[in-house]
Each structure stands twice: as C-alpha cells, then as structure tokens.
Design an enzyme around this catalytic site. Sequence first.
Site, PDB file in Angstrom:
ATOM      1  N   ILE A  16       7.057  22.862  -1.723  1.00  0.00           N
ATOM      2  CA  ILE A  16       6.994  21.780  -0.727  1.00  0.00           C
ATOM      3  C   ILE A  16       6.141  22.182   0.476  1.00  0.00           C
ATOM      4  O   ILE A  16       5.342  21.393   0.991  1.00  0.00           O
ATOM      5  CB  ILE A  16       8.444  21.402  -0.311  1.00  0.00           C
ATOM      6  CG1 ILE A  16       9.130  20.693  -1.490  1.00  0.00           C
ATOM      7  CG2 ILE A  16       8.463  20.531   0.942  1.00  0.00           C
ATOM      8  CD1 ILE A  16      10.637  20.530  -1.348  1.00  0.00           C
ATOM      9  N   ASP A  63       8.461  36.412   7.712  1.00  0.00           N
ATOM     10  CA  ASP A  63       9.666  36.472   6.881  1.00  0.00           C
ATOM     11  C   ASP A  63      10.806  36.025   7.773  1.00  0.00           C
ATOM     12  O   ASP A  63      11.134  36.700   8.758  1.00  0.00           O
ATOM     13  CB  ASP A  63       9.884  37.915   6.387  1.00  0.00           C
ATOM     14  CG  ASP A  63      11.148  38.047   5.541  1.00  0.00           C
ATOM     15  OD1 ASP A  63      12.056  37.197   5.662  1.00  0.00           O
ATOM     16  OD2 ASP A  63      11.236  39.016   4.768  1.00  0.00           O
ATOM     17  N   ASN A  92      10.891  25.058   6.615  1.00  0.00           N
ATOM     18  CA  ASN A  92      10.937  24.692   5.193  1.00  0.00           C
ATOM     19  C   ASN A  92      11.413  25.841   4.301  1.00  0.00           C
ATOM     20  O   ASN A  92      11.999  25.609   3.247  1.00  0.00           O
ATOM     21  CB  ASN A  92       9.525  24.245   4.776  1.00  0.00           C
ATOM     22  CG  ASN A  92       9.361  24.206   3.282  1.00  0.00           C
ATOM     23  OD1 ASN A  92       9.883  23.318   2.606  1.00  0.00           O
ATOM     24  ND2 ASN A  92       8.637  25.187   2.740  1.00  0.00           N
ATOM     25  N   TYR A 165      24.673  27.551  -1.959  1.00  0.00           N
ATOM     26  CA  TYR A 165      23.542  26.822  -1.378  1.00  0.00           C
ATOM     27  C   TYR A 165      24.059  25.685  -0.491  1.00  0.00           C
ATOM     28  O   TYR A 165      23.606  25.502   0.650  1.00  0.00           O
ATOM     29  CB  TYR A 165      22.692  26.275  -2.515  1.00  0.00           C
ATOM     30  CG  TYR A 165      21.481  25.465  -2.132  1.00  0.00           C
ATOM     31  CD1 TYR A 165      20.352  26.074  -1.582  1.00  0.00           C
ATOM     32  CD2 TYR A 165      21.436  24.088  -2.351  1.00  0.00           C
ATOM     33  CE1 TYR A 165      19.215  25.321  -1.276  1.00  0.00           C
ATOM     34  CE2 TYR A 165      20.311  23.338  -2.050  1.00  0.00           C
ATOM     35  CZ  TYR A 165      19.195  23.958  -1.506  1.00  0.00           C
ATOM     36  OH  TYR A 165      18.073  23.220  -1.200  1.00  0.00           O
ATOM     37  N   LYS A 169      23.397  24.938   3.445  1.00  0.00           N
ATOM     38  CA  LYS A 169      22.704  23.740   3.946  1.00  0.00           C
ATOM     39  C   LYS A 169      23.619  22.927   4.875  1.00  0.00           C
ATOM     40  O   LYS A 169      23.146  22.284   5.816  1.00  0.00           O
ATOM     41  CB  LYS A 169      22.177  22.889   2.787  1.00  0.00           C
ATOM     42  CG  LYS A 169      21.015  23.550   2.026  1.00  0.00           C
ATOM     43  CD  LYS A 169      19.753  23.758   2.877  1.00  0.00           C
ATOM     44  CE  LYS A 169      18.559  24.184   2.050  1.00  0.00           C
ATOM     45  NZ  LYS A 169      17.338  24.420   2.824  1.00  0.00           N
ATOM     46  N   VAL A 196      12.964  17.849  -6.245  1.00  0.00           N
ATOM     47  CA  VAL A 196      11.503  17.936  -6.324  1.00  0.00           C
ATOM     48  C   VAL A 196      11.048  18.966  -7.356  1.00  0.00           C
ATOM     49  O   VAL A 196      11.640  20.049  -7.481  1.00  0.00           O
ATOM     50  CB  VAL A 196      10.935  18.332  -4.929  1.00  0.00           C
ATOM     51  CG1 VAL A 196       9.423  18.177  -4.925  1.00  0.00           C
ATOM     52  CG2 VAL A 196      11.548  17.484  -3.832  1.00  0.00           C
ATOM     53  N   THR A 198       9.444  21.736  -8.111  1.00  0.00           N
ATOM     54  CA  THR A 198       8.902  22.992  -7.569  1.00  0.00           C
ATOM     55  C   THR A 198       9.586  24.117  -8.335  1.00  0.00           C
ATOM     56  O   THR A 198      10.424  23.859  -9.202  1.00  0.00           O
ATOM     57  CB  THR A 198       9.253  23.139  -6.071  1.00  0.00           C
ATOM     58  OG1 THR A 198      10.690  23.168  -5.969  1.00  0.00           O
ATOM     59  CG2 THR A 198       8.690  22.010  -5.225  1.00  0.00           C
TER      60      THR A 198
END
Length: 241
Positions: A16, A63, A92, A165, A169, A196, A198
């Site tokens: 992305i 990083d 991102n 995850y 988030k 998406v 990716t």
Amino acid sequence: MTQEYVWLITGANRGIGLEMVKQLLQTPSNTVIAACRSPTKATELQELVEHVSGGKLHVVALDVTSKESVHQAAEDVARILGGRGIDYLVNNAGILPGGLDTAFTMDVEVMQEAFATNVAGTAYVTQAFIGAVEKSAKKTVVNVSSTFGGIGADQGVRAGVAASYAISKAGLNMLTYKEAKEKPDIVAIAICPGWVQTDMGGENAMYPVSVSVSGVVKTVLALQPSDSGKFLNFEGEIIPW
Ligand SMILES: NC(=O)c1ccc[n+]([C@@H]2O[C@H](COP(=O)([O-])OP(=O)(O)OC[C@H]3O[C@@H](n4cnc5c(N)ncnc54)[C@H](OP(=O)(O)O)[C@@H]3O)[C@@H](O)[C@H]2O)c1
C-alpha cells in the site's frame, strides 16, 4: 495556484505504501518522502527516484521500531524540507505477525511484536514528526488501521481470529483518538484500506492495491477538521469502533 503538499509515508517500499507513493507522484504539486527500513534494497523506490525530477521524491531510512532510526529520519527529513512542514504524515508501516491467531492460542510475544510496530512504532514516528506536521497547512496524521481493530466491525466468520493483530490495531485506533483529542489544531484519523492484494493481504484479497489506495488518497484529501478522531474506510465511510 495549485496547492503544494508534502507527504511522508512509512513502509513505502512495497504494498500500500509504495502504491501511494506512485499515485501521489502523478500530481506534480506533491512532494513525497518515502520512508522504508532499507532504502538500498528498495529497488522499486530507487527506480522511481531516477525517473522523478525536481526533488519531488525523497527516500529516507526509517525503522519505526527503532527510536534511533526514527530520530535520525526526523533529522534527515528536516534537512530535506529546509523549514517546510509535512502536510500529511501517513503511518502505513505495519505487520501481521500472528496470522489468524486467537486470544487463547496466540503467542503473547507475537502480540507484543505486533504492538511494537503497529502501535508503539506509530507513536514514536508521530511524536518525532508532529512539529513538522504542525508547521504545515494541512496538519494531518493518517494512521493506517484495519476493521479488525474495531469491535463493532469485527463480526461474522472472522470475529475472534487475527487476535494479536486486531488487539494492536484497536490500540492504534485509540492512539489516533488520543492524538485528535490532545491537539484540536491537527486532523488525526485512522483509516482501513480494505482487504487488499499485497504481501499482507494475499492474492485472494478483495481489492487491487490501486483501487484501495486511490480511495484512501481521495478520502484523505477530502478530510475536514471535524473528521479528526474518526475511524474511516477507504471509501470515506465511518467504521464502528
Ligand atoms: N493488505 C491488507 O489487506 C490490509 C488490510 C487492512 C489494513 N492494512 C494495513 O495497511 C498497512 C500496509 O499494509 P500492506 O498490505 O501494504 O502490507 P505489506 O505489503 O506487508 O507491507 C508492509 C510495509 O510495512 C513495512 N514495515 C513493517 N515493519 C516495519 C518497520 N518496523 N519499520 C518500517 N517499515 C516497516 C514493510 O517494510 P519491509 O519491506 O522492510 O518489511 C512494508 O513496507 C499496514 O499497516 C496494514 O496493517 C492492510
């Protein structure tokens, strides 16, 4: 006169982030700072640099989990911008280290890894760059989140999975909300790019990266001060917390 904007995107070497760099460079008034862990290995970014003239694309090492790297990047970016601000800081960079793990089976160290990148990393970066953001016209912080991080959106077959995850988030969403509350002069949002295609989303994902990113960019460009603190999808709709 066309308004010129400066964008800084983390995790800009693939997925992305890279697509966002490409789409933003199609508007000549944008200056893009593409941040990635290893600029020398970021072959697609390096190829873009060769083809983009006029100082519109800069690649910096960053990083997000290393305080040292974040501070060095802040110095590098300050040198590049020479007093200009950052209109859009796009956090991102992110990881999904636990896959579809669950609350009772996940490796808690993996959850900490997700948190270190997705939440602490975003916090480090935003603290380091907020001064530059506040100098700009748009003063906007975009935190790339996921519907996995919203309890109201975590329904159906996938409810209960991707626990490490999702927890990270959800933390990122609250970080966004706190950023928005603390500084009413900035616009801070969390945005889900959709599922998406990716490396992270996989080839069976619902959206090509170009579709997701054009929606994200359109949504971000349409933001108003009253949107600060919101959790949006890539079509600009509100996602339930
Ligand atoms: N794809 C999806 O379906 C989806 C859905 C919802 C939300 N998102 C979110 O969208 C964002 C981008 O995802 P993506 O699909 O483009 O993932 P991706 O293809 O796996 O790319 C992740 C990017 O983050 C970078 N990154 C990871 N750890 C980093 C660190 N410590 N410091 C700096 N950069 C780091 C990676 O750099 P390296 O190449 O150095 O590893 C890479 O550039 C993430 O925040 C993700 O959670 C994605």
